[in-house]
Write an enzyme that holds these catalytic residues in place. Structure first.
Site, mmCIF file in Angstrom:
data_model
loop_
_atom_site.group_PDB
_atom_site.id
_atom_site.type_symbol
_atom_site.label_atom_id
_atom_site.label_comp_id
_atom_site.label_asym_id
_atom_site.label_seq_id
_atom_site.Cartn_x
_atom_site.Cartn_y
_atom_site.Cartn_z
ATOM 1 N N GLU A 8 31.599 -13.022 3.860
ATOM 2 C CA GLU A 8 31.708 -13.997 2.775
ATOM 3 C C GLU A 8 32.402 -15.294 3.172
ATOM 4 O O GLU A 8 31.970 -16.381 2.780
ATOM 5 C CB GLU A 8 32.447 -13.373 1.573
ATOM 6 C CG GLU A 8 31.637 -12.339 0.811
ATOM 7 C CD GLU A 8 31.763 -10.935 1.377
ATOM 8 O OE1 GLU A 8 32.279 -10.775 2.513
ATOM 9 O OE2 GLU A 8 31.355 -9.978 0.682
ATOM 10 N N GLU B 2 31.050 -3.193 0.525
ATOM 11 C CA GLU B 2 31.880 -2.908 -0.663
ATOM 12 C C GLU B 2 31.320 -1.731 -1.457
ATOM 13 O O GLU B 2 32.068 -0.913 -1.992
ATOM 14 C CB GLU B 2 31.960 -4.167 -1.532
ATOM 15 C CG GLU B 2 32.783 -5.276 -0.866
ATOM 16 C CD GLU B 2 32.603 -6.631 -1.525
ATOM 17 O OE1 GLU B 2 31.439 -7.056 -1.747
ATOM 18 O OE2 GLU B 2 33.609 -7.293 -1.828
HETATM 19 N N1 DAK Z 1 20.588 -11.865 -0.096
HETATM 20 C C1 DAK Z 1 19.298 -12.200 -0.305
HETATM 21 N N2 DAK Z 1 18.301 -11.949 0.570
HETATM 22 C C2 DAK Z 1 18.623 -11.343 1.719
HETATM 23 C C3 DAK Z 1 19.950 -10.961 2.019
HETATM 24 C C4 DAK Z 1 20.973 -11.235 1.041
HETATM 25 N N3 DAK Z 1 22.261 -10.881 1.202
HETATM 26 N N4 DAK Z 1 19.970 -10.386 3.232
HETATM 27 C C5 DAK Z 1 18.698 -10.395 3.677
HETATM 28 N N5 DAK Z 1 17.886 -10.974 2.771
HETATM 29 C C6 DAK Z 1 16.452 -11.196 2.865
HETATM 30 C C7 DAK Z 1 16.135 -12.350 3.820
HETATM 31 O O1 DAK Z 1 16.249 -13.582 3.147
HETATM 32 C C8 DAK Z 1 14.698 -12.016 4.198
HETATM 33 O O2 DAK Z 1 13.839 -12.401 3.135
HETATM 34 P P1 DAK Z 1 12.414 -13.120 3.449
HETATM 35 O O3 DAK Z 1 12.757 -14.356 4.232
HETATM 36 O O4 DAK Z 1 11.642 -12.096 4.252
HETATM 37 O O5 DAK Z 1 11.856 -13.378 2.086
HETATM 38 C C9 DAK Z 1 14.692 -10.501 4.250
HETATM 39 O O6 DAK Z 1 15.814 -10.074 3.478
HETATM 40 C C10 DAK Z 1 14.850 -9.947 5.652
HETATM 41 O O7 DAK Z 1 16.006 -10.541 6.221
HETATM 42 P P2 DAK Z 1 16.004 -11.272 7.658
HETATM 43 O O8 DAK Z 1 14.677 -11.845 7.953
HETATM 44 O O9 DAK Z 1 17.178 -12.186 7.668
HETATM 45 O O10 DAK Z 1 16.244 -10.009 8.615
HETATM 46 P P3 DAK Z 1 16.961 -10.010 10.047
HETATM 47 O O11 DAK Z 1 16.736 -8.643 10.602
HETATM 48 O O12 DAK Z 1 16.556 -11.190 10.854
HETATM 49 O O13 DAK Z 1 18.527 -10.160 9.736
HETATM 50 C C11 DAK Z 1 20.598 -9.703 8.544
HETATM 51 C C12 DAK Z 1 19.215 -9.166 9.038
HETATM 52 C C13 DAK Z 1 21.225 -8.629 7.660
HETATM 53 C C14 DAK Z 1 21.490 -9.933 9.767
HETATM 54 C C15 DAK Z 1 20.366 -11.031 7.799
HETATM 55 O O14 DAK Z 1 19.373 -10.804 6.790
HETATM 56 C C16 DAK Z 1 21.597 -11.522 7.110
HETATM 57 O O15 DAK Z 1 22.479 -12.069 7.754
HETATM 58 N N6 DAK Z 1 21.622 -11.352 5.771
HETATM 59 C C17 DAK Z 1 22.722 -11.863 4.979
HETATM 60 C C18 DAK Z 1 23.915 -10.983 5.174
HETATM 61 C C19 DAK Z 1 25.079 -11.483 4.381
HETATM 62 O O16 DAK Z 1 25.656 -12.556 4.663
HETATM 63 N N7 DAK Z 1 25.445 -10.684 3.400
HETATM 64 C C20 DAK Z 1 26.617 -10.944 2.624
HETATM 65 C C21 DAK Z 1 26.216 -11.653 1.405
HETATM 66 S S1 DAK Z 1 27.645 -12.225 0.588
HETATM 67 C C22 DAK Z 1 31.254 -12.415 -5.758
HETATM 68 C C23 DAK Z 1 30.483 -11.285 -5.885
HETATM 69 C C24 DAK Z 1 29.976 -10.699 -4.776
HETATM 70 C C25 DAK Z 1 30.143 -11.222 -3.542
HETATM 71 C C26 DAK Z 1 30.897 -12.347 -3.416
HETATM 72 C C27 DAK Z 1 31.460 -12.955 -4.507
HETATM 73 N N8 DAK Z 1 31.751 -13.074 -6.933
HETATM 74 C C28 DAK Z 1 30.868 -13.673 -7.776
HETATM 75 C C29 DAK Z 1 33.182 -13.134 -7.120
HETATM 76 C C30 DAK Z 1 29.490 -10.645 -2.414
HETATM 77 C C31 DAK Z 1 29.000 -11.475 -1.473
HETATM 78 C C32 DAK Z 1 28.098 -11.004 -0.458
HETATM 79 O O17 DAK Z 1 27.689 -9.868 -0.382
#
Ligand code: DAK
Length: 259
Positions: A132, A112
């Site tokens: 999400e 985004e």
């Molecule tokens: N948030 C917090 N920490 C995160 C993170 C995230 N989105 N993504 C990665 N990290 C952190 C991991 O927890 C890890 O921390 P430690 O365990 O080392 O302390 C560190 O970054 C390294 O990540 P990984 O160990 O997981 O690294 P990998 O290479 O194994 O994997 C990955 C990389 C990008 C595939 C994986 O980290 C992952 O799947 N991350 C989450 C991706 C994700 O689902 N992102 C979307 C988040 S939802 C709203 C406002 C905004 C939004 C929605 C609603 N309202 C309030 C209306 C937006 C929502 C989103 O963005």
């Protein structure tokens, strides 16, 4: 700003989201720093283009901070969403051109954020997605709106409903990014494009951005009036006089003055 680094080179600003241990995830502090970045860039008349990237080798931005979001109430969720939406809209309407140099994961809020920039260039390692729905929420920083406008409703719905990530070549194919580079060539390419933009008449470039952005919000009859007004306003600038005189005199124009 500790979570966003700002560097200026000639008339270009390069901003780096700097929270690499969490893959540059957007927590409240990063959003506040992004807001400060946009304010600083807007106030600096010497900056003609902005490049935005992420620190580290893995991520542009891996999304909104899931840890911070996990325990939000409905009211807090709306307020967090508003905070991000306000900053992203400010970035989108920044008068100067913006280029997202997507150097890795651009997921959720990261995708985004990239879509709030005018142009997206990416590394061959980049991954895009709106995960999400798999986390029990909707995209909250404009994803449902900007993705549909950029790649069309069918492809946006597929990406958002399935929550499946796509790689750089697919992002290029559907028009989410303009170009792909080997990772080491990404920043030089983004800065070169920003420098090319910065060499053109800055007032005209800003008027082009405004005409495109404002025109897309209204019907064609109103849109061409927006263009006419902005076109007319260029004739009050010294840069228009120099640009056209140089052409007629068969010489290279002097560097534009932003006047
Ligand atoms: N948030 C917090 N920490 C995160 C993170 C995230 N989105 N993504 C990665 N990290 C952190 C991991 O927890 C890890 O921390 P430690 O365990 O080392 O302390 C560190 O970054 C390294 O990540 P990984 O160990 O997981 O690294 P990998 O290479 O194994 O994997 C990955 C990389 C990008 C595939 C994986 O980290 C992952 O799947 N991350 C989450 C991706 C994700 O689902 N992102 C979307 C988040 S939802 C709203 C406002 C905004 C939004 C929605 C609603 N309202 C309030 C209306 C937006 C929502 C989103 O963005």
């Amino acid at each position: 700003m500790t979570n966003v680094l700002l560097e200026k080179k000639d008339h270009i600003a390069v901003a780096t989201i700097n929270r690499p241990k969490a893959l540059n995830a957007l927590n409240s502090q990063v959003l506040e720093d992004l807001n400060e970045l946009v304010e600083q860039v807007k106030a600096d008349e010497d900056i003609y283009a902005l490049v935005l990237t992420g620190a580290g080798e893995k991520a542009f931005v891996a999304g909104a901070d899931i840890g911070e979001m996990s325990s939000l109430t409905k009211a807090e969720g709306e307020s967090f969403g508003k905070k991000g939406n306000d900053v992203f809209r400010k970035l989108e309407t920044l008068p100067i051109p913006t280029i997202a140099a997507v150097n890795g994961f651009a997921l959720g809020g990261g995708c985004e954020l990239a879509m709030s920039c005018d142009i997206r260039l990416c590394a061959d390692s980049a991954v895009f997605g709106q995960p999400e729905a798999g986390l029990g929420i909707t995209p909250g920083f404009g994803g449902t709106q900007r993705l549909a406008r950029l790649v069309g409703p069918g492809m946006a719905k597929q990406m958002i409903y399935t929550a499946k990530n796509i790689k750089a070549d697919e992002a290029l194919r559907i028009g989410l990014v303009n170009a792909i580079y080997p990772v080491e060539e990404l920043m030089p390419a983004a800065e070169k494009m920003a420098a090319t933009i910065a060499k053109n008449a800055p007032i005209a470039v800003r008027a082009c951005k405004k005409a495109i952005n404002d025109g897309l919000q209204v019907d064609m009859d109103q849109a061409i009036v927006i263009e006419e007004k902005l076109f007319g306003s260029c004739f009050e600038t010294a840069d228009q006089k120099e640009g056209m005189s140089a052409f007629l005199e068969k010489r290279k124009h002097e560097p534009y003055q932003n006047k």
